[in-house]
Write a protein that holds these residues in place. Structure first.
Motif, PDB file in Angstrom:
ATOM      1  N   MET A 167       8.673   1.365 -59.538  1.00  0.00           N
ATOM      2  CA  MET A 167       8.662   1.564 -58.085  1.00  0.00           C
ATOM      3  C   MET A 167      10.093   1.763 -57.580  1.00  0.00           C
ATOM      4  SD  MET A 167       6.757  -0.827 -55.345  1.00  0.00           S
ATOM      5  CE  MET A 167       7.702  -1.498 -54.025  1.00  0.00           C
ATOM      6  N   SER A 168      10.281   2.796 -56.803  1.00  0.00           N
ATOM      7  CA  SER A 168      11.621   3.023 -56.258  1.00  0.00           C
ATOM      8  C   SER A 168      11.644   2.541 -54.812  1.00  0.00           C
ATOM      9  CB  SER A 168      11.968   4.506 -56.314  1.00  0.00           C
ATOM     10  OG  SER A 168      11.332   5.173 -55.245  1.00  0.00           O
ATOM     11  N   TRP A 169      12.813   2.621 -54.213  1.00  0.00           N
ATOM     12  CA  TRP A 169      12.912   2.097 -52.855  1.00  0.00           C
ATOM     13  C   TRP A 169      12.145   2.956 -51.860  1.00  0.00           C
ATOM     14  CZ3 TRP A 169      15.739   4.404 -48.751  1.00  0.00           C
ATOM     15  CH2 TRP A 169      16.448   5.556 -49.109  1.00  0.00           C
ATOM     16  N   ASN A 170      11.988   4.265 -52.194  1.00  0.00           N
ATOM     17  CA  ASN A 170      11.201   5.114 -51.307  1.00  0.00           C
ATOM     18  C   ASN A 170       9.732   4.693 -51.304  1.00  0.00           C
ATOM     19  OD1 ASN A 170      13.413   7.277 -52.550  1.00  0.00           O
ATOM     20  ND2 ASN A 170      13.103   7.308 -50.321  1.00  0.00           N
ATOM     21  N   ASP A 171       9.251   4.286 -52.511  1.00  0.00           N
ATOM     22  CA  ASP A 171       7.865   3.826 -52.604  1.00  0.00           C
ATOM     23  C   ASP A 171       7.664   2.595 -51.733  1.00  0.00           C
ATOM     24  OD1 ASP A 171       7.510   5.822 -54.368  1.00  0.00           O
ATOM     25  OD2 ASP A 171       7.703   4.570 -56.160  1.00  0.00           O
ATOM     26  N   LEU A 172       8.653   1.703 -51.815  1.00  0.00           N
ATOM     27  CA  LEU A 172       8.552   0.474 -51.013  1.00  0.00           C
ATOM     28  C   LEU A 172       8.485   0.824 -49.531  1.00  0.00           C
ATOM     29  CD1 LEU A 172       8.613  -2.637 -51.084  1.00  0.00           C
ATOM     30  CD2 LEU A 172      11.068  -2.493 -50.778  1.00  0.00           C
ATOM     31  N   GLN A 173       9.331   1.792 -49.141  1.00  0.00           N
ATOM     32  CA  GLN A 173       9.360   2.217 -47.740  1.00  0.00           C
ATOM     33  C   GLN A 173       7.998   2.787 -47.332  1.00  0.00           C
ATOM     34  OE1 GLN A 173      12.444   5.107 -47.026  1.00  0.00           O
ATOM     35  NE2 GLN A 173      12.930   4.245 -45.021  1.00  0.00           N
ATOM     36  N   THR A 174       7.422   3.592 -48.233  1.00  0.00           N
ATOM     37  CA  THR A 174       6.106   4.179 -47.938  1.00  0.00           C
ATOM     38  C   THR A 174       5.041   3.096 -47.841  1.00  0.00           C
ATOM     39  OG1 THR A 174       6.898   5.822 -49.502  1.00  0.00           O
ATOM     40  CG2 THR A 174       4.720   6.187 -48.543  1.00  0.00           C
ATOM     41  N   ASP A 175       5.071   2.158 -48.807  1.00  0.00           N
ATOM     42  CA  ASP A 175       4.083   1.080 -48.797  1.00  0.00           C
ATOM     43  C   ASP A 175       4.167   0.279 -47.508  1.00  0.00           C
ATOM     44  OD1 ASP A 175       3.229   1.853 -51.210  1.00  0.00           O
ATOM     45  OD2 ASP A 175       4.157   0.218 -52.358  1.00  0.00           O
ATOM     46  N   MET A 176       5.403   0.025 -47.084  1.00  0.00           N
ATOM     47  CA  MET A 176       5.578  -0.748 -45.858  1.00  0.00           C
ATOM     48  C   MET A 176       5.062   0.040 -44.667  1.00  0.00           C
ATOM     49  SD  MET A 176       9.233  -2.550 -46.501  1.00  0.00           S
ATOM     50  CE  MET A 176       9.292  -3.494 -44.990  1.00  0.00           C
ATOM     51  N   ALA A 177       5.292   1.348 -44.681  1.00  0.00           N
ATOM     52  CA  ALA A 177       4.802   2.189 -43.582  1.00  0.00           C
ATOM     53  C   ALA A 177       3.283   2.127 -43.517  1.00  0.00           C
ATOM     54  CB  ALA A 177       5.278   3.618 -43.782  1.00  0.00           C
ATOM     55  N   GLN A 178       2.638   2.055 -44.691  1.00  0.00           N
ATOM     56  CA  GLN A 178       1.176   1.955 -44.689  1.00  0.00           C
ATOM     57  C   GLN A 178       0.706   0.648 -44.068  1.00  0.00           C
ATOM     58  OE1 GLN A 178       0.119   2.679 -48.719  1.00  0.00           O
ATOM     59  NE2 GLN A 178       0.315   4.899 -48.454  1.00  0.00           N
ATOM     60  N   GLN A 179       1.530  -0.381 -44.188  1.00  0.00           N
ATOM     61  CA  GLN A 179       1.182  -1.660 -43.569  1.00  0.00           C
ATOM     62  C   GLN A 179       1.597  -1.700 -42.101  1.00  0.00           C
ATOM     63  OE1 GLN A 179      -0.493  -4.191 -44.872  1.00  0.00           O
ATOM     64  NE2 GLN A 179      -0.723  -3.246 -46.881  1.00  0.00           N
ATOM     65  N   GLY A 180       2.102  -0.595 -41.619  1.00  0.00           N
ATOM     66  CA  GLY A 180       2.452  -0.530 -40.207  1.00  0.00           C
ATOM     67  C   GLY A 180       3.870  -0.973 -39.910  1.00  0.00           C
ATOM     68  N   TYR A 181       4.752  -0.961 -40.904  1.00  0.00           N
ATOM     69  CA  TYR A 181       6.146  -1.320 -40.637  1.00  0.00           C
ATOM     70  C   TYR A 181       7.042  -0.152 -40.990  1.00  0.00           C
ATOM     71  CZ  TYR A 181      10.286  -4.165 -40.045  1.00  0.00           C
ATOM     72  OH  TYR A 181      11.475  -4.669 -39.586  1.00  0.00           O
ATOM     73  N   VAL A 182       7.732   0.370 -39.989  1.00  0.00           N
ATOM     74  CA  VAL A 182       8.629   1.488 -40.232  1.00  0.00           C
ATOM     75  C   VAL A 182      10.007   0.921 -40.519  1.00  0.00           C
ATOM     76  CG1 VAL A 182       9.550   3.622 -39.293  1.00  0.00           C
ATOM     77  CG2 VAL A 182       7.272   2.853 -38.637  1.00  0.00           C
TER      78      VAL A 182
END
Lengths: 291, 394
Positions: free
Chosen positions: A1-16
């Motif tokens: 998992m890269s940091w972009n994936d983490l960012q995307t995952d967080m966006a899916q949880q509603g956190y930008v």
């Protein structure tokens, strides 16, 4: 998992999350270091931990710090009531002193507080130490020890070593300066008020049904309000409350009804001085410009 | 041409480059140890280090520790890694190299003059000696930021700091009214909270297991000092900076700022346990030292930003300035009024007030007067020491 994936995952949880924040969080996870988040109240520091727990589908253990927080509230405490009951009962049964002692200083009589609980989980939890700057400096020193060793020594039981290492997030909003030692132990990210585009994305993520026109107006209005001279600058949470209030009232255009706008300002301005500083005319001007 | 810095052929490798970068950061006042260097290298293995943005974000998370450092990090990063394709010859500074490069004017072989003046103060030989003055900001239009750096270590000696520390500690004590009549529940305290002891003993069958205590709460007064280091104040800077350094060490709740054309927070820098290193870090923060002064704008900025967080009814704001402002006086008056509304007490220490026949006629000073709780003279350390009596009354 890269940091972009983490960012995307967080966006899916509603956190930008901003790039800075996503990278710091990703590194904190990869390097096993605590992460210190600093920023004004209401920018979503605490929310980071909640979302991270959701992304990692693990438990969130939260320790809210306050002035006078002590080890008994943060780490562990013996259950005195049960111990006393056990002693009384033992006296009647004629149990020997050493047997009673061994029994009442066992795991059953231990009350786990957040820090102890966090290192005894089967699955690594997210440990949120909220508003660390409110706790005393002595507690900060104690915390340092736990964060570096991940073990807690209880005199009567011996040393308890972490079964899993929790992901630690600390938040601070500058009530006092934190010690250098703590800063050095942690990775650091500064969370700021989001810019217009980011805030719009947050609003869309949290209140999906909102109209484009209103969303743009709300964000524009709140951003303009933050530039005004206020005692308490409204944060992201306030902006979301404001949006929820407006859509709950069925408002489609911020400029349609000055009275409703003034009434809903209760979600954004939390002190009397601030209310006085933003009379109807000012609110109208800001709303007009936000469109 | 690529913006990325090219490294010399004999460069030992990426680890050394990171170490060089850490040294570069250290030179700019970030406090980083060997541990951080190792962590930085490790962090870079977790990201695509060849991507400048990713590398910067990763290094930023590891190397910074407060908002100010974050703000300046991108420039520092670019200066080292993206130096317009220039070849960086020496990656790891050797010990001998560092003494050459370090800006230490004490060991520097500058042209000697006969005057006994220091770098920033004219000598006292009646204007005949050739003084080296760095305050050209006084002649140049003050809208230009004076970018010349003055080495503060040359202005202030360790002995000054020690003396100032004693004075500052006494002043801090005088200002702090720690007595409160009420008692509050506390972890440690002189008195048992009998009421709660009894109440809590009920849950343990009448045995007082927990002993809640009470104490008189600490009500510390937070001292916030703002020091003017514009051109007209340079000769007093020595005393005032030593005083600030002393204050920061004597009182862990105190807060300090410098201002000239900008406002700079120097609390963190001055808390450095090594007094001289603290001043060195200050030098790096305070470019523009000895330039023009925008007291009004600086105070206004302070009232709008830091003051919201740090200044309340239990604060004393100490302003060390001569009141010569290039902004219109209303700006200063308004800024003080805003600050005043936060409930703090404002003390203005003006070095000129000690002069015979001084009247606060400078427009800025006149505008400020109605908002001050105390207006006193302070040009030397003994002046500051004499304030103790008056501070107790504030």
């Amino acid at each position: 998992m890269s940091w972009n994936d983490l960012q995307t995952d967080m966006a899916q949880q509603g956190y930008v999350a901003s790039d800075d924040l996503a990278m710091a969080l990703y590194l904190a996870l990869s390097l096993g270091r605590p992460l210190l988040l600093e920023g004004a109240a209401g920018v979503g520091k605490t929310e980071v931990a909640r979302v991270l727990a959701a992304v990692k589908s693990t438990q969130l253990i939260r320790l809210q710090c306050y002035e006078g927080l002590d080890a008994g509230q943060a780490i562990y405490e013996w259950n005195y009531q049960r111990q006393l009951l056990a002693i009384r009962a033992a006296a009647e049964d004629g149990e020997t002193g050493s047997a009673v002692e061994a029994r009442i200083f066992s795991d059953d009589y231990l009350l786990e507080r957040p820090l102890l609980k966090a290192i005894r989980q089967a699955v690594a939890p997210v440990l949120l130490i909220d508003e660390i700057d409110r706790a005393d400096e002595e507690f900060e020193a104690y915390l340092l020890e736990i964060l570096s060793e991940f073990q807690i020594s209880i005199p009567e039981l011996g040393t308890i070593t972490a079964t899993t290492r929790p992901m630690v997030i600390l938040t601070a909003n500058g009530t006092r300066d934190l010690s250098d030692a703590l800063r050095r132990r942690c990775l650091y990210a500064h969370v700021d008020y989001p810019d217009r585009a980011t805030e719009l994305a947050i609003l869309r993520a949290r209140i999906p049904g909102i109209e484009d026109l209103l969303a743009g107006q709300i964000v524009g209005f709140v951003q303009a309000l933050r530039r005004e001279e206020l005692e308490k600058t409204p944060g992201v949470a306030e902006m979301l409350d404001f949006a929820a209030a407006l859509s709950g009232l069925g408002i489609a255009d911020l400029n349609s009804d000055p009275q409703v706008l003034q009434a809903t300002l209760a979600t954004l301005l939390k002190t009397r001085t601030d209310r006085d500083n933003i009379p109807t005319e000012v609110a109208q001007r800001l709303a007009g410009r936000a469109a | 041409m690529s913006k990325v810095t090219r490294f010399a052929g004999r460069d030992p490798g990426p680890n050394a480059r990171v170490a060089g970068f850490m040294a570069h950061l250290r030179d700019h006042g970030l406090r980083l140890g060997v541990g951080e260097t190792a962590l930085a290298v490790e962090a870079l293995t977790h990201v695509r280090a060849s991507d400048p943005v990713e590398a910067r974000l990763a290094l930023q998370a590891v190397c910074t520790g407060c908002a100010d450092e974050v703000a300046g990090f991108e420039d520092l990063f670019d200066a080292y890694w993206r130096n317009d394709g220039r070849v960086r010859e020496k990656v790891v500074p050797s010990t001998s190299a560092s003494t050459e490069h370090m800006r230490n004017s004490r060991s520097a072989q500058g042209p000697e003059t006969d005057g006994n003046g220091r770098m920033d103060s004219p000598d006292d030989s009646g204007g005949e000696g050739e003084a080296m003055v760095s305050g050209e900001g006084r002649l140049v239009g003050s809208r230009l930021q004076n970018l010349m750096k003055t080495d503060l270590r040359d202005l202030v000696s360790p002995e000054d700091i020690r003396d100032a520390e004693t004075v500052a500690r006494r002043l801090a004590l005088a200002l702090r009214d720690r007595r409160s009549r009420r008692r509050r529940a506390a972890k440690k305290g002189a008195m048992l909270d009998m009421r709660r002891v009894l109440r809590q003993s009920l849950s343990t069958g009448g045995e007082p297991v927990r002993l809640p205590r009470r104490k008189r709460p600490d009500r510390p007064v937070r001292i916030v000092a703002l020091c003017d280091v514009s051109g007209s104040m340079t000769i007093y800077a020595r005393v005032f900076l030593a005083f600030l350094a002393g204050l920061m060490r004597a009182d862990s709740a105190a807060d300090a700022y410098l201002f000239h054309t900008r406002l700079v927070r120097i609390t963190e820098a001055l808390r450095d346990p090594d007094g001289l290193r603290a001043l060195n870090r200050l030098t790096l923060l305070a470019d523009g030292f000895g330039g023009g002064s925008k007291i009004g704008a600086a105070l206004d900025q302070f009232a709008a930003t830091h003051a919201r967080r740090l200044v309340n009814g239990r604060s004393v704001v100490v302003i060390l300035s001569d009141g010569y402002d290039t902004d219109p006086p209303e700006v200063l008056g308004d800024a003080l009024l805003r600050l005043r509304r936060r409930g703090c007490r404002i003390v203005w220490l003006n070095p000129l007030k000690g002069w015979a026949g001084y009247a606060p006629v400078a427009a800025g000073m006149a505008a400020a007067l109605p908002h001050l709780d105390h207006f006193a003279a302070a040009g030397t350390l003994s002046d500051l020491a004499a304030l103790e009596q008056e501070f107790t009354r504030l």
